[in-house]
Design a protein around this motif. Structure first.
Motif, mmCIF file in Angstrom:
data_model
loop_
_atom_site.group_PDB
_atom_site.id
_atom_site.type_symbol
_atom_site.label_atom_id
_atom_site.label_comp_id
_atom_site.label_asym_id
_atom_site.label_seq_id
_atom_site.Cartn_x
_atom_site.Cartn_y
_atom_site.Cartn_z
ATOM 1 N N ASP A 52 51.106 36.457 36.691
ATOM 2 C CA ASP A 52 50.796 37.905 36.391
ATOM 3 C C ASP A 52 49.694 38.101 37.620
ATOM 4 O OD1 ASP A 52 49.404 40.308 35.663
ATOM 5 O OD2 ASP A 52 49.393 39.804 33.677
ATOM 6 N N TYR A 53 49.842 39.141 38.214
ATOM 7 C CA TYR A 53 49.421 39.493 39.580
ATOM 8 C C TYR A 53 47.722 39.708 39.468
ATOM 9 C CZ TYR A 53 49.145 44.296 38.166
ATOM 10 O OH TYR A 53 48.805 45.703 37.406
ATOM 11 N N ARG A 54 47.499 40.347 38.115
ATOM 12 C CA ARG A 54 45.827 40.335 37.720
ATOM 13 C C ARG A 54 45.314 38.798 37.715
ATOM 14 N NH1 ARG A 54 46.907 43.412 32.188
ATOM 15 N NH2 ARG A 54 48.370 41.616 32.154
ATOM 16 N N PHE A 55 45.796 37.767 37.553
ATOM 17 C CA PHE A 55 45.116 36.513 37.488
ATOM 18 C C PHE A 55 44.811 36.150 38.969
ATOM 19 C CE2 PHE A 55 47.611 36.031 33.558
ATOM 20 C CZ PHE A 55 46.186 36.307 32.831
ATOM 21 N N SER A 56 45.857 36.330 39.995
ATOM 22 C CA SER A 56 45.692 35.920 41.219
ATOM 23 C C SER A 56 44.788 37.096 41.834
ATOM 24 C CB SER A 56 46.955 36.161 41.974
ATOM 25 O OG SER A 56 47.961 35.295 41.541
ATOM 26 N N LEU A 57 44.737 38.188 41.650
ATOM 27 C CA LEU A 57 43.526 39.176 42.095
ATOM 28 C C LEU A 57 42.381 38.715 41.831
ATOM 29 C CD1 LEU A 57 45.516 42.560 41.902
ATOM 30 C CD2 LEU A 57 44.931 41.291 44.211
ATOM 31 N N ALA A 58 42.197 38.351 40.404
ATOM 32 C CA ALA A 58 40.880 37.915 39.940
ATOM 33 C C ALA A 58 40.356 36.664 40.627
ATOM 34 C CB ALA A 58 40.923 37.614 38.392
ATOM 35 N N ASN A 59 41.350 35.794 40.979
ATOM 36 C CA ASN A 59 40.940 34.711 41.725
ATOM 37 C C ASN A 59 40.632 34.828 43.013
ATOM 38 O OD1 ASN A 59 40.920 31.847 42.123
ATOM 39 N ND2 ASN A 59 42.765 31.716 43.057
ATOM 40 N N GLU A 60 41.279 35.900 43.688
ATOM 41 C CA GLU A 60 40.732 36.137 45.052
ATOM 42 C C GLU A 60 39.344 36.882 45.036
ATOM 43 O OE1 GLU A 60 42.415 39.500 48.442
ATOM 44 O OE2 GLU A 60 43.811 38.477 47.022
ATOM 45 N N ARG A 61 39.303 37.965 43.872
ATOM 46 C CA ARG A 61 37.757 38.364 43.878
ATOM 47 C C ARG A 61 36.753 37.526 43.615
ATOM 48 N NH1 ARG A 61 40.774 41.986 40.707
ATOM 49 N NH2 ARG A 61 39.863 40.880 38.543
ATOM 50 N N THR A 62 37.156 36.242 42.928
ATOM 51 C CA THR A 62 36.093 35.248 42.850
ATOM 52 C C THR A 62 35.971 34.407 44.291
ATOM 53 O OG1 THR A 62 36.594 34.778 40.616
ATOM 54 C CG2 THR A 62 35.571 33.064 41.676
ATOM 55 N N PHE A 63 36.872 34.518 45.069
ATOM 56 C CA PHE A 63 36.868 33.711 46.250
ATOM 57 C C PHE A 63 36.134 34.411 47.185
ATOM 58 C CE2 PHE A 63 38.800 34.071 50.504
ATOM 59 C CZ PHE A 63 38.623 32.800 50.904
ATOM 60 N N LEU A 64 36.252 35.990 47.128
ATOM 61 C CA LEU A 64 35.396 36.710 48.116
ATOM 62 C C LEU A 64 33.830 36.724 47.624
ATOM 63 C CD1 LEU A 64 38.014 39.679 48.343
ATOM 64 C CD2 LEU A 64 37.289 38.080 50.180
#
Length: 130
Positions: free
Chosen positions: A22-34
């Motif tokens: 689900d793209y929301r999980f990938s985007l949440a992971n990216e926000r944490t990375f940022l």
């Protein structure tokens, strides 16, 4: 090690693992990375500020050691961020448990100890205003 570093810069390899989440999980992971990158940049900015604006201290080379320590910690946070992002993305794609990390606790302890040392330095007069 080279394979791990290579996987950071070749997202195709990461996308070939498992199934598309689900793209929301990938985007949440990216926000944490940022967020981790912002932390690294703040530490680097702090190191540069210490090197440029903190007056010479009564103990030789303390200013330089503090600046280099902050710069190195900022670099470590940035490298750790990309590694954690890749491991988490892989786990999400494989439906595995997310990787555990002690790094946030270690970083918090290092920042806390650094703050206590600076408080002691200010109270003892080792750091004075201009």
């Amino acid at each position: 090690m080279w394979r791990t570093i290579r996987s950071w810069f070749h997202p195709r390899e990461l996308r070939e693992v498992g199934t598309t989440p689900d793209y929301r999980f990938s985007l949440a992971n990216e926000r944490t990375f940022l967020a981790w990158l912002r932390t690294g940049l703040a530490l680097i900015a702090g190191g540069l500020a210490v090197a440029q604006f903190l007056p010479r201290l009564s103990t030789p080379q303390v200013r330089e050691a503090l600046a280099v320590g902050l710069l190195a910690l900022g670099a470590l946070v940035a490298v750790r961020a990309v590694d954690h992002w890749a491991r988490t993305e892989r786990a999400i794609r494989l439906g595995e448990e997310l990787p555990a990390s002690r790094f946030p606790a270690v970083l918090a302890l290092m920042v806390g100890v650094g703050a206590i040392l600076l408080i002691v330095a200010v109270l003892t007069g080792a750091i004075r205003g201009r």
